[in-house]
Design a protein around this motif. Structure first.
Motif, mmCIF file in Angstrom:
data_model
loop_
_atom_site.group_PDB
_atom_site.id
_atom_site.type_symbol
_atom_site.label_atom_id
_atom_site.label_comp_id
_atom_site.label_asym_id
_atom_site.label_seq_id
_atom_site.Cartn_x
_atom_site.Cartn_y
_atom_site.Cartn_z
ATOM 1 N N LEU A 1 -3.352 -35.964 38.756
ATOM 2 C CA LEU A 1 -2.597 -34.946 38.047
ATOM 3 C C LEU A 1 -3.101 -34.908 36.598
ATOM 4 O O LEU A 1 -3.135 -35.946 35.934
ATOM 5 C CB LEU A 1 -1.105 -35.290 38.083
ATOM 6 C CG LEU A 1 -0.130 -34.329 37.407
ATOM 7 C CD1 LEU A 1 -0.053 -33.019 38.173
ATOM 8 C CD2 LEU A 1 1.260 -34.971 37.309
ATOM 9 N N PRO A 2 -3.509 -33.747 36.090
ATOM 10 C CA PRO A 2 -4.099 -33.718 34.745
ATOM 11 C C PRO A 2 -3.097 -33.748 33.608
ATOM 12 O O PRO A 2 -3.475 -33.941 32.455
ATOM 13 C CB PRO A 2 -4.877 -32.399 34.744
ATOM 14 C CG PRO A 2 -4.128 -31.529 35.691
ATOM 15 C CD PRO A 2 -3.610 -32.444 36.762
ATOM 16 N N ASP A 3 -1.812 -33.559 33.921
ATOM 17 C CA ASP A 3 -0.830 -33.393 32.859
ATOM 18 C C ASP A 3 0.533 -33.871 33.369
ATOM 19 O O ASP A 3 0.988 -33.446 34.433
ATOM 20 C CB ASP A 3 -0.765 -31.910 32.469
ATOM 21 C CG ASP A 3 -0.031 -31.647 31.170
ATOM 22 O OD1 ASP A 3 0.820 -32.460 30.789
ATOM 23 O OD2 ASP A 3 -0.311 -30.609 30.544
ATOM 24 N N ASP A 4 1.193 -34.762 32.622
ATOM 25 C CA ASP A 4 2.511 -35.265 33.019
ATOM 26 C C ASP A 4 3.654 -34.379 32.537
ATOM 27 O O ASP A 4 4.817 -34.698 32.765
ATOM 28 C CB ASP A 4 2.720 -36.681 32.478
ATOM 29 C CG ASP A 4 2.037 -37.742 33.330
ATOM 30 O OD1 ASP A 4 1.780 -37.472 34.514
ATOM 31 O OD2 ASP A 4 1.759 -38.840 32.794
ATOM 32 N N TYR A 5 3.317 -33.260 31.882
ATOM 33 C CA TYR A 5 4.342 -32.384 31.326
ATOM 34 C C TYR A 5 4.383 -31.090 32.147
ATOM 35 O O TYR A 5 3.508 -30.240 32.024
ATOM 36 C CB TYR A 5 4.052 -32.104 29.854
ATOM 37 C CG TYR A 5 4.175 -33.346 28.996
ATOM 38 C CD1 TYR A 5 5.328 -33.587 28.263
ATOM 39 C CD2 TYR A 5 3.145 -34.273 28.948
ATOM 40 C CE1 TYR A 5 5.450 -34.737 27.491
ATOM 41 C CE2 TYR A 5 3.264 -35.434 28.178
ATOM 42 C CZ TYR A 5 4.414 -35.651 27.459
ATOM 43 O OH TYR A 5 4.536 -36.796 26.700
ATOM 44 N N THR B 1 -5.181 -32.674 51.275
ATOM 45 C CA THR B 1 -6.306 -33.500 50.830
ATOM 46 C C THR B 1 -5.977 -34.352 49.608
ATOM 47 O O THR B 1 -6.702 -35.310 49.308
ATOM 48 C CB THR B 1 -7.517 -32.622 50.492
ATOM 49 O OG1 THR B 1 -7.203 -31.810 49.341
ATOM 50 C CG2 THR B 1 -7.881 -31.720 51.660
ATOM 51 N N GLY B 2 -4.916 -33.998 48.890
ATOM 52 C CA GLY B 2 -4.571 -34.725 47.679
ATOM 53 C C GLY B 2 -5.422 -34.357 46.479
ATOM 54 O O GLY B 2 -5.388 -35.043 45.455
ATOM 55 N N GLU B 3 -6.171 -33.265 46.566
ATOM 56 C CA GLU B 3 -7.052 -32.853 45.475
ATOM 57 C C GLU B 3 -6.321 -31.927 44.497
ATOM 58 O O GLU B 3 -5.482 -31.121 44.893
ATOM 59 C CB GLU B 3 -8.285 -32.150 46.027
ATOM 60 C CG GLU B 3 -9.195 -33.057 46.837
ATOM 61 C CD GLU B 3 -10.444 -32.341 47.318
ATOM 62 O OE1 GLU B 3 -10.535 -31.106 47.111
ATOM 63 O OE2 GLU B 3 -11.306 -32.999 47.912
ATOM 64 N N PHE B 4 -6.696 -32.058 43.231
ATOM 65 C CA PHE B 4 -6.142 -31.220 42.174
ATOM 66 C C PHE B 4 -7.227 -30.288 41.644
ATOM 67 O O PHE B 4 -8.360 -30.720 41.395
ATOM 68 C CB PHE B 4 -5.623 -32.073 41.009
ATOM 69 C CG PHE B 4 -4.437 -32.927 41.350
ATOM 70 C CD1 PHE B 4 -3.149 -32.468 41.142
ATOM 71 C CD2 PHE B 4 -4.616 -34.201 41.884
ATOM 72 C CE1 PHE B 4 -2.056 -33.258 41.449
ATOM 73 C CE2 PHE B 4 -3.529 -34.998 42.195
ATOM 74 C CZ PHE B 4 -2.242 -34.526 41.976
ATOM 75 N N THR B 5 -6.882 -29.017 41.457
ATOM 76 C CA THR B 5 -7.778 -28.052 40.836
ATOM 77 C C THR B 5 -7.073 -27.465 39.629
ATOM 78 O O THR B 5 -5.956 -26.951 39.747
ATOM 79 C CB THR B 5 -8.153 -26.919 41.807
ATOM 80 O OG1 THR B 5 -8.751 -27.485 42.977
ATOM 81 C CG2 THR B 5 -9.138 -25.947 41.160
ATOM 82 N N LEU C 1 -2.644 -23.971 34.720
ATOM 83 C CA LEU C 1 -2.164 -23.924 36.094
ATOM 84 C C LEU C 1 -2.952 -24.931 36.927
ATOM 85 O O LEU C 1 -4.171 -25.004 36.840
ATOM 86 C CB LEU C 1 -2.350 -22.516 36.664
ATOM 87 C CG LEU C 1 -1.916 -22.287 38.103
ATOM 88 C CD1 LEU C 1 -0.395 -22.400 38.232
ATOM 89 C CD2 LEU C 1 -2.395 -20.923 38.605
ATOM 90 N N VAL C 2 -2.224 -25.704 37.738
ATOM 91 C CA VAL C 2 -2.856 -26.729 38.568
ATOM 92 C C VAL C 2 -2.493 -26.473 40.028
ATOM 93 O O VAL C 2 -1.324 -26.243 40.357
ATOM 94 C CB VAL C 2 -2.399 -28.144 38.155
ATOM 95 C CG1 VAL C 2 -3.021 -29.197 39.068
ATOM 96 C CG2 VAL C 2 -2.744 -28.413 36.698
ATOM 97 N N ALA C 3 -3.509 -26.496 40.906
ATOM 98 C CA ALA C 3 -3.290 -26.381 42.354
ATOM 99 C C ALA C 3 -3.440 -27.767 42.960
ATOM 100 O O ALA C 3 -4.497 -28.394 42.852
ATOM 101 C CB ALA C 3 -4.296 -25.414 42.965
#
Length: 400
Positions: free
Chosen positions: A158-162, A211-215, A204-206
């Motif tokens: 996850l790129p951001d905890d907020y 797969t557990g992948e984040f984009t 925006l994060v997908a």
């Protein structure tokens, strides 16, 4: 417009004038989350039932500051506050609290809850401001925490905890069939789900739940088809089959080549700087509310101090469908940003179309701080901003 404001001495008035979130549940009841209390509007008496945090009552709300409301596929009402997650037990008329416990690694990661949604397996996903993402198993009450890991490879954290907003979309995908299974059978497809995450700092994060992948989709000043701002306040789906195909007009899309049409800009946005007074503290008002799905008799009894229904009071809406994500993927997503206006994201192209406020154009978006969105059946997109409401006609692609 009919305006509802708190009335001193009237416990049947709305508890606070600062509205953070609205929800109409499947039985047509309207819930209002405010800076000081949760309210349910009673159509039959044009009044409100209030719910507050009471320090002496462990079954009251964990906090009176309500930021998120969600009804799951089982009809359960979840409430996100600045001090934990709550589940409303409608039968017992009390709240079950889920709060962070430093000694319990399967408790909620952080108490500042801003977004709630549900996947097809019944897990409840909770977005926090500072504690990342949580997945709750309602059967066990245990949370799985998903947080930013700076040492993880790209796409695996996850790129951001907020987090400010969440939306789950589903896509049917064919699976391997046994010899005795038909391609038309329900077992021939499995649901592939994507959790869309609106963050404060990372756009925006997908999150691919298979797969557990984040984009991540971040703002790129050099790319006019990137998201317009990295702070995403709200996300809604659009299932229209012509998303992104409208012609350029007063508030049309930003083309990848050629001139920018009037009402749309790829330049720096106008940031709003609006603040409001802090909400006053309040005390709990005891009510009795059985909240059955088919009748409002309990509402009338609980709000006996309310005036009779005036002719201008709104009628209750019809029942709403299940909250489960549709098995058909949306053709686009509408995104409200904190300083970059409104965006339409077309996943098939990986491109964003931006709509911004222009000071010289009265038919542009009212303000670039978009805090709420609603797409009505007539394909009018309603955008709540810090300078009023804008209506975008998606047939004509112009603001009204």
């Amino acid at each position: 417009f009919t305006v509802y404001i708190p009335v001193e001495g009237d416990p049947a008035s709305i508890s606070n004038s600062w509205i953070n979130v609205l929800l109409t549940d499947r039985s047509g009841k309207l819930w209002i989350g405010t800076e000081n209390g949760l309210n349910r509007y009673v159509y039959s008496t044009d009044s409100f039932i209030r719910y507050f945090h009471d320090p002496s009552d462990p079954h009251s709300l964990s906090s009176s500051r309500v930021f998120a409301l969600y009804e799951d596929s089982s009809g359960r009402l979840w409430i996100g506050t600045d001090d934990g997650l709550n589940l409303f037990d409608r039968t017992a008329n009390r709240f079950i609290r889920y709060c962070h416990d430093p000694a319990n690694p399967v408790s909620l990661s952080y108490n500042q809850v801003r977004a709630i949604t549900e996947d097809s397996r019944g897990y409840i996903w909770v977005g926090t401001v500072g504690g990342g993402l949580n997945r709750l198993d309602p059967a066990t009450g245990r949370f799985t925490r998903i947080r930013r890991n700076p040492t993880a490879p790209p796409g695996r954290t996850l790129p951001d905890d907020y987090i400010l907003s969440l939306l789950i979309t589903a896509t049917p995908q064919p699976r391997h069939l046994e010899s005795n299974q038909s391609p038309e059978s329900p077992e021939s497809n499995e649901i592939h789900e994507t959790l869309w995450i609106g963050t404060i700092y990372s756009g925006l994060v997908a999150y691919d739940l298979t797969t557990g992948e984040f984009t991540s989709y971040r703002h790129d000043p050099a790319n006019p088809t990137s998201i317009s701002d990295n702070c995403v306040n709200c996300i809604i789906p659009d299932f229209s089959d012509n998303a992104g195909t409208a012609s350029y007009s007063t508030a049309g899309s930003v083309p990848t080549t050629g001139s920018v049409p009037p009402g749309v800009t790829s330049s720096a946005s106008l940031k709003a700087s609006v603040s409001g007074p802090s909400a006053p503290s309040g005390r709990s008002v005891p009510v009795t509310d059985t909240d059955t799905a088919d009748t409002d008799t309990a509402d009338t009894a609980a709000s006996s101090t309310a005036a009779s229904l005036p002719a201008s009071a709104p009628a209750p809406p019809s029942a709403f469908p299940s909250a489960s994500p549709p098995a058909t993927p949306p053709t686009s997503l509408w995104i409200g940003t904190n300083a970059g206006g409104l965006c339409q994201f077309i996943p098939s192209r990986g491109a964003f179309i931006s709509y911004r406020h222009l000071t010289h154009d009265p038919l542009s978006l009212a303000n670039n701080r978009v805090v709420s969105l609603y797409l009505d059946p007539e394909r009018i997109l309603w955008a709540g901003t810090y300078r009023g409401i804008s209506q975008l006609n998606l047939h004509r692609q112009n603001f009204m």
